[in-house]
Design a protein around this motif. Structure first.
Motif, PDB file in Angstrom:
ATOM      1  N   LYS A 260      10.282 -13.828  18.907  1.00  0.00           N
ATOM      2  CA  LYS A 260      11.554 -14.002  19.616  1.00  0.00           C
ATOM      3  C   LYS A 260      11.482 -13.352  20.987  1.00  0.00           C
ATOM      4  O   LYS A 260      12.192 -13.741  21.898  1.00  0.00           O
ATOM      5  N   ILE A 261      10.680 -12.319  21.062  1.00  0.00           N
ATOM      6  CA  ILE A 261      10.500 -11.624  22.335  1.00  0.00           C
ATOM      7  C   ILE A 261       9.036 -11.742  22.727  1.00  0.00           C
ATOM      8  O   ILE A 261       8.155 -11.339  21.973  1.00  0.00           O
ATOM      9  N   ILE A 262       8.782 -12.334  23.870  1.00  0.00           N
ATOM     10  CA  ILE A 262       7.408 -12.475  24.341  1.00  0.00           C
ATOM     11  C   ILE A 262       7.277 -11.677  25.629  1.00  0.00           C
ATOM     12  O   ILE A 262       8.046 -11.889  26.564  1.00  0.00           O
ATOM     13  N   VAL A 263       6.352 -10.752  25.637  1.00  0.00           N
ATOM     14  CA  VAL A 263       6.164  -9.947  26.841  1.00  0.00           C
ATOM     15  C   VAL A 263       4.776 -10.263  27.402  1.00  0.00           C
ATOM     16  O   VAL A 263       3.764  -9.932  26.802  1.00  0.00           O
ATOM     17  N   ALA A 264       4.746 -10.938  28.526  1.00  0.00           N
ATOM     18  CA  ALA A 264       3.476 -11.297  29.150  1.00  0.00           C
ATOM     19  C   ALA A 264       3.219 -10.316  30.278  1.00  0.00           C
ATOM     20  O   ALA A 264       3.928 -10.310  31.280  1.00  0.00           O
ATOM     21  N   LEU A 265       2.235  -9.457  30.095  1.00  0.00           N
ATOM     22  CA  LEU A 265       1.916  -8.457  31.100  1.00  0.00           C
ATOM     23  C   LEU A 265       0.688  -8.914  31.872  1.00  0.00           C
ATOM     24  O   LEU A 265      -0.438  -8.753  31.412  1.00  0.00           O
ATOM     25  N   ASP A 266       0.930  -9.531  32.998  1.00  0.00           N
ATOM     26  CA  ASP A 266      -0.153 -10.065  33.816  1.00  0.00           C
ATOM     27  C   ASP A 266      -0.979 -11.082  33.023  1.00  0.00           C
ATOM     28  O   ASP A 266      -2.143 -11.294  33.309  1.00  0.00           O
ATOM     29  N   MET A 293      16.507 -19.515  20.829  1.00  0.00           N
ATOM     30  CA  MET A 293      16.028 -19.214  22.173  1.00  0.00           C
ATOM     31  C   MET A 293      15.179 -17.968  22.097  1.00  0.00           C
ATOM     32  O   MET A 293      15.637 -16.913  21.664  1.00  0.00           O
ATOM     33  N   ASN A 294      13.935 -18.094  22.509  1.00  0.00           N
ATOM     34  CA  ASN A 294      13.136 -16.886  22.634  1.00  0.00           C
ATOM     35  C   ASN A 294      13.437 -16.247  23.992  1.00  0.00           C
ATOM     36  O   ASN A 294      14.208 -16.784  24.784  1.00  0.00           O
ATOM     37  N   ARG A 295      12.839 -15.123  24.219  1.00  0.00           N
ATOM     38  CA  ARG A 295      13.034 -14.477  25.521  1.00  0.00           C
ATOM     39  C   ARG A 295      11.665 -14.115  26.062  1.00  0.00           C
ATOM     40  O   ARG A 295      10.878 -13.465  25.387  1.00  0.00           O
ATOM     41  N   LEU A 296      11.376 -14.597  27.243  1.00  0.00           N
ATOM     42  CA  LEU A 296      10.059 -14.361  27.828  1.00  0.00           C
ATOM     43  C   LEU A 296      10.186 -13.390  29.000  1.00  0.00           C
ATOM     44  O   LEU A 296      10.873 -13.670  29.979  1.00  0.00           O
ATOM     45  N   TYR A 297       9.541 -12.253  28.841  1.00  0.00           N
ATOM     46  CA  TYR A 297       9.446 -11.305  29.950  1.00  0.00           C
ATOM     47  C   TYR A 297       8.098 -11.506  30.609  1.00  0.00           C
ATOM     48  O   TYR A 297       7.096 -11.679  29.922  1.00  0.00           O
ATOM     49  N   VAL A 312      12.975 -13.206  32.404  1.00  0.00           N
ATOM     50  CA  VAL A 312      13.001 -12.064  33.320  1.00  0.00           C
ATOM     51  C   VAL A 312      11.598 -11.897  33.862  1.00  0.00           C
ATOM     52  O   VAL A 312      10.641 -11.816  33.104  1.00  0.00           O
ATOM     53  N   ARG A 313      11.489 -11.880  35.166  1.00  0.00           N
ATOM     54  CA  ARG A 313      10.179 -11.674  35.756  1.00  0.00           C
ATOM     55  C   ARG A 313      10.241 -10.480  36.687  1.00  0.00           C
ATOM     56  O   ARG A 313      11.195 -10.326  37.448  1.00  0.00           O
ATOM     57  N   LEU A 314       9.233  -9.653  36.587  1.00  0.00           N
ATOM     58  CA  LEU A 314       9.162  -8.500  37.464  1.00  0.00           C
ATOM     59  C   LEU A 314       7.840  -8.570  38.210  1.00  0.00           C
ATOM     60  O   LEU A 314       6.782  -8.697  37.596  1.00  0.00           O
ATOM     61  N   ALA A 315       7.898  -8.530  39.522  1.00  0.00           N
ATOM     62  CA  ALA A 315       6.666  -8.537  40.302  1.00  0.00           C
ATOM     63  C   ALA A 315       6.100  -7.126  40.337  1.00  0.00           C
ATOM     64  O   ALA A 315       6.787  -6.176  40.700  1.00  0.00           O
ATOM     65  N   LEU A 316       4.874  -6.995  39.900  1.00  0.00           N
ATOM     66  CA  LEU A 316       4.242  -5.677  39.854  1.00  0.00           C
ATOM     67  C   LEU A 316       2.765  -5.852  40.147  1.00  0.00           C
ATOM     68  O   LEU A 316       2.120  -6.724  39.571  1.00  0.00           O
ATOM     69  N   ASN A 317       2.235  -5.014  41.011  1.00  0.00           N
ATOM     70  CA  ASN A 317       0.806  -5.123  41.316  1.00  0.00           C
ATOM     71  C   ASN A 317      -0.013  -4.959  40.049  1.00  0.00           C
ATOM     72  O   ASN A 317       0.290  -4.122  39.204  1.00  0.00           O
ATOM     73  N   SER A 318      -1.065  -5.739  39.968  1.00  0.00           N
ATOM     74  CA  SER A 318      -1.912  -5.659  38.771  1.00  0.00           C
ATOM     75  C   SER A 318      -2.491  -4.256  38.606  1.00  0.00           C
ATOM     76  O   SER A 318      -2.660  -3.779  37.491  1.00  0.00           O
ATOM     77  N   ASN A1034      17.514 -16.787  29.242  1.00  0.00           N
ATOM     78  CA  ASN A1034      17.957 -15.851  28.220  1.00  0.00           C
ATOM     79  C   ASN A1034      17.800 -14.426  28.763  1.00  0.00           C
ATOM     80  O   ASN A1034      16.955 -13.668  28.331  1.00  0.00           O
ATOM     81  N   VAL A1035      18.626 -14.093  29.742  1.00  0.00           N
ATOM     82  CA  VAL A1035      18.501 -12.796  30.406  1.00  0.00           C
ATOM     83  C   VAL A1035      19.341 -11.770  29.658  1.00  0.00           C
ATOM     84  O   VAL A1035      20.507 -12.029  29.364  1.00  0.00           O
ATOM     85  N   PRO A1036      18.763 -10.629  29.335  1.00  0.00           N
ATOM     86  CA  PRO A1036      19.593  -9.603  28.707  1.00  0.00           C
ATOM     87  C   PRO A1036      20.664  -9.117  29.687  1.00  0.00           C
ATOM     88  O   PRO A1036      20.464  -9.144  30.904  1.00  0.00           O
ATOM     89  N   LYS A1037      21.750  -8.705  29.128  1.00  0.00           N
ATOM     90  CA  LYS A1037      22.916  -8.308  29.924  1.00  0.00           C
ATOM     91  C   LYS A1037      22.543  -7.275  30.989  1.00  0.00           C
ATOM     92  O   LYS A1037      22.972  -7.351  32.130  1.00  0.00           O
ATOM     93  N   GLU A1038      21.687  -6.319  30.596  1.00  0.00           N
ATOM     94  CA  GLU A1038      21.380  -5.206  31.495  1.00  0.00           C
ATOM     95  C   GLU A1038      20.513  -5.633  32.666  1.00  0.00           C
ATOM     96  O   GLU A1038      20.378  -4.898  33.633  1.00  0.00           O
ATOM     97  N   LEU A1039      19.877  -6.803  32.538  1.00  0.00           N
ATOM     98  CA  LEU A1039      18.998  -7.241  33.620  1.00  0.00           C
ATOM     99  C   LEU A1039      19.573  -8.447  34.359  1.00  0.00           C
ATOM    100  O   LEU A1039      18.914  -9.048  35.192  1.00  0.00           O
ATOM    101  N   THR A1040      20.800  -8.797  34.023  1.00  0.00           N
ATOM    102  CA  THR A1040      21.413  -9.934  34.694  1.00  0.00           C
ATOM    103  C   THR A1040      21.800  -9.531  36.102  1.00  0.00           C
ATOM    104  O   THR A1040      22.405  -8.473  36.312  1.00  0.00           O
TER     105      THR A1040
END
Lengths: 1069, 233
Positions: A260-266, A293-297, A312-318, A1034-1040
């Motif tokens: 349900k929660i997918i976290v793709a780190l780079d 609905m899954n949630r993809l970070y 939710v996407r966060l730009a972060l240097n590798s 599917n944005v969490p409330k805190e990151l909307t």
């Protein structure tokens, strides 16, 4: 209508040029046709263009003189069950561009013309759509593919492929024969047998073929002293090491549908990953806001396909990812220990970058902990062992291993008998290896520079089996033509351990032989490849494989078997120690460079494929080039300019690359695709793009930190399609005030509170001036495209090109806006308008998100194109398809001018000339050697010539044949799912659905009744048949973000535009 | 002021102009309505075939069904020319043990048959196709489907005429777009029960042809369309 949309406008933009409203973009917008549209290319560009033509496709229809004698070549013996002009479908599997493809080949009169996914393959079947529980699932099954698989048929018919044996003697190349090569191999064997293969080596292109590996094992048994080495051009040694340490080796395969929660780190799970097709399917399964609905970070430095699909996407240097993972691990540990997430009440939009990172860490940790066993953390395989181990550790702590994260056991017959590249290079340089057999892979171009293969290999005598006369062929003493996977027997073992057979679809066209055959001759056991494959599968099925099983295997393409899961042992007490600094990389003008396999040409091996070269790459929309992709701020800080070359220096190696600015890329990160700058790829691929191979020092060097990048002022023209065919809202400013924007999206929260947010009530009743003729007699064809499921992977674009004989036009022509793709994917950026304006005046947009919108002809019921055609060349069918009669078209281009969606494509030039497609007295097609490249054409679709307009036809050939088939074989009705458009069939997420709108129960009818459904430019009253389903994040409330909360939720974007210079003023309703 | 007048001798030009105009109309009329008309261009096209295959014998006297040879006609768009092996079923060449028993027409080696079958036997020996010449030719941008017509009760005779009476096949109908569209607009006279499709001399019995056409049309839900996409893709 809401009025709070006025303050925080949703602003979508296609490029920075549009955002800044440059004159260049204005031109694209206002000119109905690009500059000098009818100019014939001259000089160098003309020659280049002609060359390109020589390798794309198309030969002519034999329109013409009545009494020209045409012969019919009937069979001498008709193959069993073969009916001329009726395609057969064969299941096959092969490796292509580093991926294992499970395919169903469409074989038309003995030649493969189209490849699609094998819907019955267990790897795909497990991720079958379950949206529609009406027992019709299997019928709808379309496995989906990727761009590489779709383009594989073009490579098969590439006339540049090597078609003869070449022998180099005393610096001269002589054409030789297979007989000579065979006797050479036989002599070689006799010689090698004397001292057990001493001084001999085999370097083979990485493979998952159990037969080939078994053959190599046989070779190592025959010649125990021989060196065997595997060349993996896109390798991730760190990931292999981690898997080795925790599971004793194995294959890491995620199960996105179980999370349900997918976290793709780079980790570009949906883009460059080896299993991207599978992952994309699984991802698409849970993207229905009504049910699941899954949630993809996504936390990444590049702007990947995954990032574009993320909630939710966060730009972060590798290079800062270790710090992020470390913080995430700490947060997960704390929350698993009972602590509650540390999330402040403040608004996300206004936070500083560091605070945003901290907030994202906390929210991800909270979501992960709340979904133990149903979440997944994926870390990019190019990261260090520690970071990847931390990722696996997180999964272990969360109980995901074995559920959403699986490690399959892998057994390799070659284990222990092969050595690494370093060892091979050392043995060559020390003179221990004098002769080397290279089985594909082009080590001179693709090999890591550390081993200086291009240098060291020269000191050995090379026998090279290859499909092109490439860079490695230049230093080989024997060059042998290889087969295309569609010409040969073979097999693959997928990562999950499913055995798949590769069966030839056609006899070798260009005199090639496969690696299995060549090795067979060398070791003195020349078993036919089919027999060898059968031996392999018998061995894998523990010695029992009956004739019936073999037949079943050839029918299905696979044997149902799966590798067992490996035990994963992870020490949970360890912790990732990394500096958690998220400071600015650009402070000391240093940047990191992330190298990636190209989304078009992979590692360069597909460089001669014109379809792939001309494909607009997923985020940049670049064609025929690679570039240094940087964010606007990076460009500013390092004095880089779009359209100019930049110099990248890293560790005493320098390469030049043109700059391409993409908002949303992490500041201080620069992204470059490998595989370009080939010098011996063939007439299409030579000299396309810039080589960055020099930076690929060792197999694991993907991320280069501390690179120095500076601008040169040398200009370089890039051909990007991002501003082409921009839909002109500006010219419709009055309507635009009331109308919503072209793409609509909202947050899941807002969707749940107002499901009809994407739907817009018209302020005025729209009436037509005249009554349209009665349509929809039997069927009413229509389409739905789900923006929530579309990842922008491009598979549909190439599928359409392959199905509909769409011409390739070349880089110069693309720059003029003449690309012919019927289906384009519009990529819209979107940013936080307030902050972007406040902080940089939109020069450096903040919090950039992406929406992809595939767009082809929408088949308006009230079609503006038809109303202006002076010769009635574009007319409606009774079933609502806006058809093109190419032979009627006189090329006025009024239709393209009048099309609000800009989906019509005009043949400015005769793109098919070189293939013998001429008119009248010039029609000398028989004298032109058109045979090979023309075989790729779909005989069901007319080849268009110069001066003719074309566009999406809803695959009319499939519709017509489907109806004829239903009448002849079925009950006379076409049932839902019987007819699939080419794009639909290629889509891994089934975002595209085609069907009959008259049938209320059809899938497309149900989807068009969905509250998310909307028509594009509805206010024009053109009544498009293609509708879109709004994207839901599917944005969490805190990151909307503010703008998401206020505006997206109401979707009524295009009120007066206060932000833009071309603003309209009135907005009050 | 003196007005400019054309000299009197130029009056001849008026007559000439008239003649040219008339001639032009005549020429254009003949050219576009006569010479290039499908009736002139298409009907009667009868190329020389490598083997003088007689439909009169096979389809007429022997009453062989069309589908014995043209196997694709009720399954696919193309009717297909038979494979050499289909002919060889009856016309097999001699084997070392002499002519086969079931051979209808024997090999030329035993002088029982004319050399006309040589291309067929050559094809059988070499594996190359018999170079049949295409007669009924539609442009490449026309996608005609045999199965769509044959399975709905449009007989072979509608487009190919009485092939069973043709010693050498020629094109008997226009096969032009107007001609196709005429039938698509008014299909009734050309419909018959599907089982009689290949029976070229079939006549409706006991039912008025017009009624039969209307009945079949309703039964089979036939309403042929005339939009461009029916044939052009």
């Amino acid at each position: 209508m809401s009025s709070n949309g006025n303050q925080n406008r949703v602003r979508y933009f296609r490029s920075l040029a549009q955002l800044e409203n440059t004159t260049e973009f204005e031109e694209h917008l206002h000119r109905e046709f690009p500059v000098a549209a009818s100019e014939f290319p001259e000089g160098v560009s003309r020659r280049r263009w002609m060359k390109l033509m020589g390798a794309s496709l198309a030969f002519g229809g034999a329109a013409g003189c009545r009494y020209q004698v045409e012969q019919i070549a009937a069979f001498v013996v008709r193959p069993e069950n073969h009916v001329a002009g009726v395609p057969n479908y064969f299941a096959t599997n092969f490796e292509w561009a580093g991926r294992v493809m499970h395919l169903l080949a469409t074989n038309m009169d003995g030649r493969p013309i189209k490849l699609d996914g094998n819907p019955q393959h267990p790897m795909y079947a497990s991720s079958e759509q379950k949206d529609f529980h009406d027992g019709k699932d299997a019928k709808f099954a379309s496995a989906g593919t990727d761009v590489f698989a779709q383009a594989a048929v073009l490579s098969l018919y590439d006339p540049d492929r090597l078609d003869r044996v070449i022998r180099k003697q005393e610096g001269r190349s002589v054409d030789s024969s297979w007989a000579a090569a065979e006797s050479m191999l036989n002599e070689l064997r006799t010689e090698l047998l004397k001292d057990e293969g001493k001084g001999f080596a085999v370097l083979f292109d990485a493979t998952r073929s159990p037969s080939l590996r078994r053959k190599l094992k046989e070779l190592s048994a025959t010649f125990p002293q021989a060196t065997i080495s595997e060349l993996k051009s896109v390798a991730y040694p760190n990931q292999e090491k981690v898997l080795e340490s925790v599971a004793g080796g194995g294959e890491l395969v995620h199960q996105l549908d179980a999370a349900k929660i997918i976290v793709a780190l780079d980790a570009d799970l949906l883009g460059s990953d080896e299993h991207a097709v599978l992952y994309t399917r699984q991802f698409g399964m849970n993207r229905t806001p009504n049910s699941q609905m899954n949630r993809l970070y996504c936390v990444e430095s590049q702007y990947s396909v995954t990032g574009g699909s993320a909630d939710v996407r966060l730009a972060l240097n590798s290079s800062k990812l270790p710090g992020f993972v470390s913080a995430l691990e700490a947060a997960v540990d704390a929350q698993l220990g009972g602590a509650s997430a540390d999330i402040a009440d403040s608004d996300y939009s206004d936070l500083s970058y560091e605070a945003k990172v901290a907030r994202v860490v906390q929210v991800i940790a909270r979501d992960l902990v709340a979904n133990q066993g149903a979440s997944l953390v994926a870390v990019g395989p190019h990261h260090s062992e520690e970071v990847q181990l931390a990722g696996l550790r997180l999964n272990a702590k969360l109980g995901n291993i074995g559920k959403s994260v699986k490690v399959f056991q892998k057994s390799d017959p070659l284990a222990g008998s092969s050595v690494g590249l370093a060892e091979l290079a050392a043995r060559i340089s020390s003179g221990n290896v004098k002769r080397i057999l290279v089985l594909g892979g082009n080590p001179v171009f693709c090999g890591p520079t550390e081993f200086r293969l291009s240098e060291t290999l020269k000191s050995a005598e090379i026998i090279y089996l290859t499909d092109y006369e490439d860079e490695t062929a230049a230093i080989s003493s024997w060059v042998l033509p290889a087969t295309h996977p569609l010409e040969t027997w073979g097999d693959v073992l997928s990562a999950t351990g499913v055995y798949g057979v590769c069966q030839p679809q056609i006899e070798p066209l260009l005199n090639g032989h496969s690696a299995l055959e060549v090795l067979g001759v060398l070791i003195g056991r020349p078993v036919p490849a089919m027999q060898f494959v059968r031996e392999t599968v018998t061995e894998l099925s523990s010695g029992m494989f009956t004739d019936n099983q073999w037949k079943q295997l050839l029918h299905d393409g696979f044997v149902t078997m799966e590798a067992s899961l490996a035990a994963v042992n992870i020490d949970a007490s360890q912790k990732l120690e990394a500096e958690a600094g998220f400071g600015d990389l650009l402070k000391d003008r240093k940047a990191e460079v992330l190298l990636l396999p190209s989304p078009s040409v992979y590692d360069g091996r597909l460089a001669n494929n014109a379809w792939l070269q001309e494909l607009p790459q997923p985020v940049t929309k670049l064609t025929w080039d690679n570039a240094l992709i940087v964010s606007p701020r990076t460009a500013k800080a390092l004095d880089l300019k779009q359209g100019e070359l930049a110099r990248v220096n890293h560790d005493a190696v320098g390469v030049d690359l043109p700059v391409f600015i993409v908002p949303g890329v992490a500041d201080g990160s620069a992204i470059a695709h490998i595989g370009y700058g080939r010098t011996a790829a063939g007439s299409v691929g030579n000299g396309v793009g810039h080589s960055v191979q020099a930076l690929r020092r060792n197999p694991g060097s993907w991320l280069l930190t501390g690179a120095e990048i500076r601008g040169t002022t040398r200009p370089y023209k890039l051909s990007t399609t991002q501003d082409h065919f921009a839909i002109d809202e500006l010219g419709l400013s009055e309507i635009a005030k009331r109308a919503p924007t072209l793409v609509r999206e909202g947050t899941l929260e807002s969707y749940q509170s107002d499901p009809k947010f994407a739907h817009v009530e018209m302020h005025h009743k729209i009436e037509s001036l005249w009554k349209n003729p009665a349509v929809n007699i039997d069927y009413a064809w229509g389409m739905t495209i789900d923006l929530n499921k579309c990842t922008g992977c491009n598979a549909c674009v190439i599928a359409c090109q392959a199905e509909n004989n769409i011409a390739v036009v070349g880089k110069e022509q693309v720059a003029r806006g003449r690309e012919m793709h019927w289906l384009r994917i519009d990529r819209y950026f979107h940013c936080d308008p307030d902050r972007s304006r406040r902080e940089s005046g939109f020069a450096d947009p903040v919090d950039v998100t992406i929406v992809h919108q595939p767009l082809m002809c929408v088949h308006c019921e009230n079609a503006p194109c038809e109303q202006v055609c002076p010769v009635a060349a574009t007319v409606h069918t009774e079933e609502g398809i806006n058809a093109m009669a190419y032979n009627r078209c006189v090329g006025t281009r009024y239709c393209a001018n009048n099309c609000p969606y800009k989906v019509r494509r005009f043949n400015y030039l005769n793109y098919n000339t070189k293939y013998g497609y001429h008119y009248g007295w010039q029609d000398y097609r028989e004298s032109v050697n058109t045979k090979l490249q023309s075989l790729v054409l779909n005989p069901e679709v007319t080849v268009r010539g110069r001066g003719v307009m074309e566009k999406c036809t809803y695959c009319i050939q499939r519709v017509q044949n489907g109806k004829i088939k239903a009448r002849a074989e079925g009950d006379g009705r076409v049932h839902d799912g019987d007819i699939k458009s080419a794009c639909q069939e290629a889509c891994p997420t089934q975002a595209i659905v085609f069907g009959d709108l008259n049938d209320r129960a059809s899938r497309v009818s149900q989807l068009q009744a969905d509250p998310r459904s909307y028509s594009m430019l509805e206010e024009l009253n053109v009544k498009p048949r293609t509708k879109y389903l709004a994207r839901i994040r599917n944005v969490p409330k805190e990151l909307t973000m503010n703008y998401q909360r206020n505006t997206l939720s109401h979707g009524h974007g295009a009120h007066g535009d206060h932000d833009m210079e071309h603003a309209t003023t009135s907005a009050a309703h | 002021m003196e007005r400019f007048l054309f000299p009197r001798w130029t009056n001849a030009f008026v007559a000439l102009l008239g003649v040219l105009l008339l001639g032009g109309i005549l020429y254009a009329g003949t050219f576009f309505l006569g010479i290039t008309s499908p009736v002139t261009l298409n009907i009667g096209y009868q190329p020389v075939q490598p083997i003088p295959f007689s439909h009169v014998i096979h389809a007429g006297k022997l009453k062989m069904d069309c589908r014995y040879c043209h196997v694709g006609v009720d399954q696919a768009a193309h009717a297909t020319i038979p494979a050499t092996s289909t002919c060889i079923n009856c016309h097999s060449p001699a084997s070392p043990s002499g002519p086969p028993v079931y051979s209808a027409v024997h090999d030329d080696s035993n002088k029982l048959v004319s050399a006309k079958l040589k291309p067929l036997h050559d094809s059988w020996r070499t594996g190359d196709s018999v170079p049949w010449v295409k007669i009924h030719r539609l442009p490449d941008y026309v996608y005609f489907s045999h199965v769509a017509h044959v399975q709905r009760g449009v007989s072979c005779v509608t487009c190919h005429d009485r092939i069973d009476k043709m010693e050498q096949v020629y094109q008997a109908k226009e096969l032009s777009m107007t001609w196709c569209v005429d039938c698509h607009r008014n299909p009734e006279p050309h419909l018959r029960p599907v089982e009689f499709v290949t029976q070229l001399d079939w006549k409706p019995e006991g039912e008025d042809p017009a009624d039969l056409g209307a009945r079949l049309k309703a039964e089979k839900n036939i309403h042929p369309k005339t939009n461009c996409a029916v044939c052009h893709r």
